[in-house]
Design a protein around this motif. Sequence first.
Motif, PDB file in Angstrom:
ATOM      1  N   PRO A 202     -10.568 -26.979 -17.189  1.00  0.00           N
ATOM      2  CA  PRO A 202      -9.174 -26.705 -16.820  1.00  0.00           C
ATOM      3  C   PRO A 202      -8.475 -25.719 -17.748  1.00  0.00           C
ATOM      4  O   PRO A 202      -7.706 -24.874 -17.280  1.00  0.00           O
TER       5      PRO A 202
ATOM      6  N   CYS B 144      -5.764 -34.349 -16.310  1.00  0.00           N
ATOM      7  CA  CYS B 144      -5.344 -33.161 -17.058  1.00  0.00           C
ATOM      8  C   CYS B 144      -3.830 -33.002 -17.069  1.00  0.00           C
ATOM      9  O   CYS B 144      -3.240 -32.706 -18.115  1.00  0.00           O
TER      10      CYS B 144
ATOM     11  N   THR C  38     -13.560 -24.171 -10.185  1.00  0.00           N
ATOM     12  CA  THR C  38     -12.587 -25.129  -9.657  1.00  0.00           C
ATOM     13  C   THR C  38     -13.193 -25.950  -8.519  1.00  0.00           C
ATOM     14  O   THR C  38     -12.703 -27.036  -8.212  1.00  0.00           O
TER      15      THR C  38
ATOM     16  N   CYS D 174     -13.872 -29.627  -9.425  1.00  0.00           N
ATOM     17  CA  CYS D 174     -12.795 -30.523  -9.856  1.00  0.00           C
ATOM     18  C   CYS D 174     -12.702 -31.717  -8.913  1.00  0.00           C
ATOM     19  O   CYS D 174     -12.691 -31.557  -7.695  1.00  0.00           O
TER      20      CYS D 174
ATOM     21  N   PRO E 152      -2.305 -28.370 -14.449  1.00  0.00           N
ATOM     22  CA  PRO E 152      -3.603 -27.769 -14.129  1.00  0.00           C
ATOM     23  C   PRO E 152      -4.229 -28.328 -12.856  1.00  0.00           C
ATOM     24  O   PRO E 152      -4.801 -27.577 -12.066  1.00  0.00           O
ATOM     25  N   ARG E 153      -4.128 -29.645 -12.620  1.00  0.00           N
ATOM     26  CA  ARG E 153      -4.724 -30.217 -11.408  1.00  0.00           C
ATOM     27  C   ARG E 153      -4.134 -29.596 -10.151  1.00  0.00           C
ATOM     28  O   ARG E 153      -4.845 -29.236  -9.216  1.00  0.00           O
TER      29      ARG E 153
ATOM     30  N   CYS F   1     -11.393 -34.228 -19.474  1.00  0.00           N
ATOM     31  CA  CYS F   1     -11.766 -34.095 -18.055  1.00  0.00           C
ATOM     32  C   CYS F   1     -12.975 -34.980 -17.738  1.00  0.00           C
ATOM     33  O   CYS F   1     -14.046 -34.848 -18.352  1.00  0.00           O
TER      34      CYS F   1
END
Length: 443
Positions: free
Chosen positions: A275, A305, A296, A299, A316-317, A264
């Motif tokens: 993540p 990811c 989060t 991010c 995950p994104r 990441c």
Amino acid sequence: MVLTELVEIMRKNGVAGAGGAGFPSYAKLDKRADTIILNCAECEPLLKLHRQVLEKYAYEILYTLNEIAQAVEAEHIIIAVKEGYKGAVDAVKANLDRFPKASIGFLPEVYPAGDEVVTIYETTKRVVAPGALPISVGVTVFNVETILNVYNAINSSLPVTTKFVTIAGEVRNPVTLKVPLGMTYAELIELAGGATVSDYTLIGGGPMTGPIVSPSDVVTKTSNAVLVLPTQHSLISKKTAKIQIDMKRAMAACCQCRMCTDLCSRNLLGHPIEPHAFMRSATSGATKDIGPLINTMYCSQCGLCELYACGQNLSPRTLIGAYKAGLRKAGVKIDPADIKFDKVNPTREQRLVPMPRLTARLGLTKYNVPAPLVDETVKAKKVKVMLGQCIGVPATAIVKKGDVVKAGQVIGDMVQDKLSMPIHASISGKVTEVNDKFVIIEA
């Protein structure tokens, strides 16, 4: 040039960030900045336009950066560019002796080198804290085309009415064109020789962060690319998957290997985004530790990811993005004093993702070919000019159906005392439709 004058010129001519979210550029001018960075990372695979524009307009861009630096009293100008962009690098070097504040800061050939936070670290070693803006470390970042638009505004009073766009992928003649705002993506594909496959899907922007778009969608101030890919391409399948399925797959298959977190880009700079921990919390329903869920908010949505790191092809994104949007909608805010901020990971350099490897992983190597710049504005018969083309309050239409307008004329007025920008006609012609979203002009 004094700061107030420069702010007014940029505001009046509708200069917004020519990429990303389109932040109104006048709002970035701040005397707390001691360093101005030009971002020429060309962050995502297949994008070409920033290095091409810098190569062609190096003097104009350096001149404008110098004007901005003088206005905000900044001491340093850094041209952040990858060493492999030889044409752009040579053009900058040929003009550096005229601008003593300017220097080149070479970026590694990795993704996401163009993320503002990453660019700042790579060129200054300053770390922007989680949730903070670049100005918090004395830096302001602009991309290449934005600065060219500022040059045109300063020297020719030209408002932003055109956009450079790279058309790539399954097209006969990949190319970078200068097009009027409001042209459709379908028209751009035809200008690139047409699609080479019958069943295709479009990505608006880079392959990592760009959304799926329609051929009838139009060019705005933030449009950087149109990528034409076969509908069965794995990248398209990933971007069109239903989030409910993404969640069920995560619940069934996430093995907590940590690869998403280990690679990441923000975590490596010490930001509290993990993540793998989010995936564990979100898929188990456990609420004892809400830290991974709240985090989060930090991010960057770069996509490493899910499009590179995860060996299970999980998302995950996407799931983090949905959760992050939910937090914002609920009005969740975080006190900066509560943020735990670690040091830069000492193994960061060994975990950076090379662009050639990412391009291959995405199945895009065959499309990584030249897309020559054509620096002559394409003529359009009809445009649909959106009134909201930047972060903030959309402009308000000040024309009506039947009006005859000239290119460069204001057709949407900015909302006073708000973060807003005026919108200008991109071609001359007759207004055929007006509403609170867009203005259609026929030549």
